[in-house]
Design a protein around this motif. Structure first.
Motif, PDB file in Angstrom:
ATOM      1  N   PHE A   1      37.785 -38.083   9.167  1.00  0.00           N
ATOM      2  CA  PHE A   1      38.698 -36.969   8.949  1.00  0.00           C
ATOM      3  C   PHE A   1      38.183 -36.033   7.857  1.00  0.00           C
ATOM      4  N   ARG A   2      37.612 -36.596   6.811  1.00  0.00           N
ATOM      5  CA  ARG A   2      37.064 -35.746   5.755  1.00  0.00           C
ATOM      6  C   ARG A   2      35.928 -34.878   6.278  1.00  0.00           C
ATOM      7  N   ASP A   3      35.078 -35.458   7.117  1.00  0.00           N
ATOM      8  CA  ASP A   3      33.950 -34.707   7.662  1.00  0.00           C
ATOM      9  C   ASP A   3      34.393 -33.624   8.637  1.00  0.00           C
ATOM     10  N   ALA A   4      35.461 -33.892   9.385  1.00  0.00           N
ATOM     11  CA  ALA A   4      35.900 -32.951  10.423  1.00  0.00           C
ATOM     12  C   ALA A   4      36.854 -31.888   9.882  1.00  0.00           C
ATOM     13  N   ASP A   5      37.685 -32.251   8.921  1.00  0.00           N
ATOM     14  CA  ASP A   5      38.685 -31.321   8.384  1.00  0.00           C
ATOM     15  C   ASP A   5      38.042 -30.418   7.336  1.00  0.00           C
TER      16      ASP A   5
ATOM     17  N   GLU B   1      32.706 -27.920  15.622  1.00  0.00           N
ATOM     18  CA  GLU B   1      31.669 -28.037  14.607  1.00  0.00           C
ATOM     19  C   GLU B   1      31.328 -29.504  14.358  1.00  0.00           C
ATOM     20  N   PHE B   2      32.355 -30.338  14.309  1.00  0.00           N
ATOM     21  CA  PHE B   2      32.157 -31.768  14.079  1.00  0.00           C
ATOM     22  C   PHE B   2      31.360 -32.401  15.217  1.00  0.00           C
ATOM     23  N   VAL B   3      31.699 -32.050  16.461  1.00  0.00           N
ATOM     24  CA  VAL B   3      30.994 -32.598  17.625  1.00  0.00           C
ATOM     25  C   VAL B   3      29.547 -32.103  17.658  1.00  0.00           C
ATOM     26  N   SER B   4      29.319 -30.860  17.247  1.00  0.00           N
ATOM     27  CA  SER B   4      27.954 -30.332  17.241  1.00  0.00           C
ATOM     28  C   SER B   4      27.059 -31.134  16.302  1.00  0.00           C
TER      29      SER B   4
ATOM     30  N   ILE C   1      30.618 -36.958  22.669  1.00  0.00           N
ATOM     31  CA  ILE C   1      30.877 -36.552  24.052  1.00  0.00           C
ATOM     32  C   ILE C   1      29.755 -36.990  24.983  1.00  0.00           C
ATOM     33  N   LYS C   2      28.880 -37.844  24.497  1.00  0.00           N
ATOM     34  CA  LYS C   2      27.770 -38.322  25.312  1.00  0.00           C
ATOM     35  C   LYS C   2      28.248 -38.967  26.603  1.00  0.00           C
ATOM     36  N   ASN C   3      29.323 -39.740  26.517  1.00  0.00           N
ATOM     37  CA  ASN C   3      29.810 -40.467  27.677  1.00  0.00           C
ATOM     38  C   ASN C   3      30.737 -39.637  28.553  1.00  0.00           C
ATOM     39  N   MET C   4      30.801 -38.332  28.301  1.00  0.00           N
ATOM     40  CA  MET C   4      31.584 -37.450  29.143  1.00  0.00           C
ATOM     41  C   MET C   4      30.702 -36.748  30.171  1.00  0.00           C
ATOM     42  N   THR C   5      29.477 -37.220  30.310  1.00  0.00           N
ATOM     43  CA  THR C   5      28.584 -36.692  31.338  1.00  0.00           C
ATOM     44  C   THR C   5      28.143 -37.832  32.233  1.00  0.00           C
ATOM     45  N   LEU C   6      28.408 -37.694  33.526  1.00  0.00           N
ATOM     46  CA  LEU C   6      28.031 -38.717  34.492  1.00  0.00           C
ATOM     47  C   LEU C   6      26.628 -38.442  35.014  1.00  0.00           C
ATOM     48  N   PRO C   7      25.818 -39.467  35.178  1.00  0.00           N
ATOM     49  CA  PRO C   7      24.485 -39.252  35.757  1.00  0.00           C
ATOM     50  C   PRO C   7      24.603 -38.780  37.195  1.00  0.00           C
ATOM     51  N   HIS C   8      23.751 -37.842  37.601  1.00  0.00           N
ATOM     52  CA  HIS C   8      23.803 -37.310  38.960  1.00  0.00           C
ATOM     53  C   HIS C   8      22.954 -38.196  39.863  1.00  0.00           C
ATOM     54  N   LEU C   9      23.574 -39.151  40.532  1.00  0.00           N
ATOM     55  CA  LEU C   9      22.844 -40.088  41.375  1.00  0.00           C
ATOM     56  C   LEU C   9      22.567 -39.490  42.746  1.00  0.00           C
ATOM     57  N   ASN C  10      21.587 -40.028  43.428  1.00  0.00           N
ATOM     58  CA  ASN C  10      21.240 -39.530  44.755  1.00  0.00           C
ATOM     59  C   ASN C  10      22.342 -39.802  45.767  1.00  0.00           C
ATOM     60  N   SER C  11      22.986 -40.942  45.630  1.00  0.00           N
ATOM     61  CA  SER C  11      24.056 -41.289  46.565  1.00  0.00           C
ATOM     62  C   SER C  11      25.385 -40.855  45.990  1.00  0.00           C
ATOM     63  N   ILE C  12      26.103 -39.978  46.705  1.00  0.00           N
ATOM     64  CA  ILE C  12      27.385 -39.494  46.197  1.00  0.00           C
ATOM     65  C   ILE C  12      28.389 -40.625  46.071  1.00  0.00           C
TER      66      ILE C  12
ATOM     67  N   ILE D   1      33.924 -30.638  25.152  1.00  0.00           N
ATOM     68  CA  ILE D   1      34.450 -30.673  23.788  1.00  0.00           C
ATOM     69  C   ILE D   1      35.957 -30.449  23.797  1.00  0.00           C
ATOM     70  N   HIS D   2      36.399 -29.494  24.602  1.00  0.00           N
ATOM     71  CA  HIS D   2      37.826 -29.186  24.681  1.00  0.00           C
ATOM     72  C   HIS D   2      38.609 -30.359  25.257  1.00  0.00           C
ATOM     73  N   PHE D   3      38.059 -31.012  26.278  1.00  0.00           N
ATOM     74  CA  PHE D   3      38.737 -32.157  26.887  1.00  0.00           C
ATOM     75  C   PHE D   3      38.881 -33.285  25.871  1.00  0.00           C
ATOM     76  N   ALA D   4      37.804 -33.562  25.130  1.00  0.00           N
ATOM     77  CA  ALA D   4      37.848 -34.621  24.123  1.00  0.00           C
ATOM     78  C   ALA D   4      38.863 -34.286  23.032  1.00  0.00           C
ATOM     79  N   PHE D   5      38.942 -33.011  22.658  1.00  0.00           N
ATOM     80  CA  PHE D   5      39.927 -32.592  21.652  1.00  0.00           C
ATOM     81  C   PHE D   5      41.344 -32.865  22.141  1.00  0.00           C
ATOM     82  N   ARG D   6      41.624 -32.505  23.382  1.00  0.00           N
ATOM     83  CA  ARG D   6      42.958 -32.715  23.943  1.00  0.00           C
ATOM     84  C   ARG D   6      43.276 -34.201  24.063  1.00  0.00           C
ATOM     85  N   LEU D   7      42.257 -35.023  24.263  1.00  0.00           N
ATOM     86  CA  LEU D   7      42.455 -36.459  24.369  1.00  0.00           C
ATOM     87  C   LEU D   7      43.019 -37.019  23.065  1.00  0.00           C
TER      88      LEU D   7
END
Length: 243
Positions: free
Chosen positions: A172-176, A190-193, A199-210, A124-130
């Motif tokens: 903006f109305r919903d978040a502010d 609160e808005f992200v919650s 932030i769905k796409n800020m998690t990479l799937p953990h694959l078997n092959s690094i 959430i913090h990373f997305a905010f800074r973005l």
């Protein structure tokens, strides 16, 4: 006497030991049978594989063992000369030392926020800074619109100016929540919650092959903005248009 030839591989500038970086990777804590367990982020072997990816990226334009902005742009857009606000923001966030290049340690620590076990608060913090383009500690309406326009441009989505304004205004109305013309970190959280897909796409799937994971990891950063626009903006637009 004969000469001694070291077989050690020369490391890139700013190289840090994988054991150190793995220990610093964000992790998650979970309860198991009444005990608090620490679920680690990157393993040592994964950090070592990240180093191979880093060497590849950092030698694509300037072979000096450091990732320059042109090299990041080349990795994201296959064009080193194509300036893009999204690429600029990713580079700025990865360039922790603010010295115009990304070192290996910065590369690993920054990618750590995309790890499946990285705390949601960090994502959430990373997305905010973005979106906090001017680094004021707040997201203002013009910053939100500027980023949305950049994402739409890169995603080749053609929306009318009025439609974009509607999306930005509704978001903006919903978040502010305080109605003071800016979104602070607590309001963003609160808005992200309420809109976890942000932030769905800020998690990479953990694959078997690094190695597969690392290739997907870098591509996922490239696709982050496109997926967000396609999934979030258009999906939200359908809902808002009927509101």
């Amino acid at each position: 006497m004969g000469c001694y030839h070291s077989k050690r591989t020369k490391k890139t500038p700013g190289y840090e030991e994988p054991t150190v970086l793995a220990a610093e990777t964000p992790c998650e804590y979970a309860l198991s049978e009444g005990s608090l367990l620490q679920i680690p982020g990157f393993t040592v072997s994964e950090v070592e594989a990240l180093y191979e990816l880093f060497k590849k990226l950092s030698s694509s334009v300037i072979d000096d063992g450091l990732i320059h902005k042109e090299e990041l742009q080349l990795a994201l857009f296959r064009n080193k000369n194509k300036r893009n606000l999204f690429a600029d923001r990713i580079f700025d966030l990865f360039d922790v030392k603010r010295n115009g290049v990304i070192e290996f340690g910065e590369f690993v620590r920054s990618l750590g926020v995309f790890h499946p076990y990285a705390p949601v608060e960090d994502k959430i913090h990373f997305a905010f800074r973005l979106y906090d383009l001017r680094q004021t500690g707040f997201i203002e309406r013009d910053e939100l619109k500027e980023m949305v326009m950049a994402l739409l441009h890169e995603s080749d989505l053609l929306l009318s100016d009025d439609f974009v304004e509607t999306i930005v205004d509704k978001t903006f109305r919903d978040a502010d929540l305080k109605g003071d013309g800016k979104i602070d970190p607590d309001e963003w959280k609160e808005f992200v919650s309420k809109n976890p897909s942000l932030i769905k796409n800020m998690t990479l799937p953990h694959l078997n092959s690094i190695l597969e994971m690392l290739e997907f990891a870098w591509v996922s950063i490239q696709e982050l903005h496109r997926l967000q626009v396609n999934h979030n903006l258009l999906g939200a637009a359908k809902i808002w248009s009927t509101a």
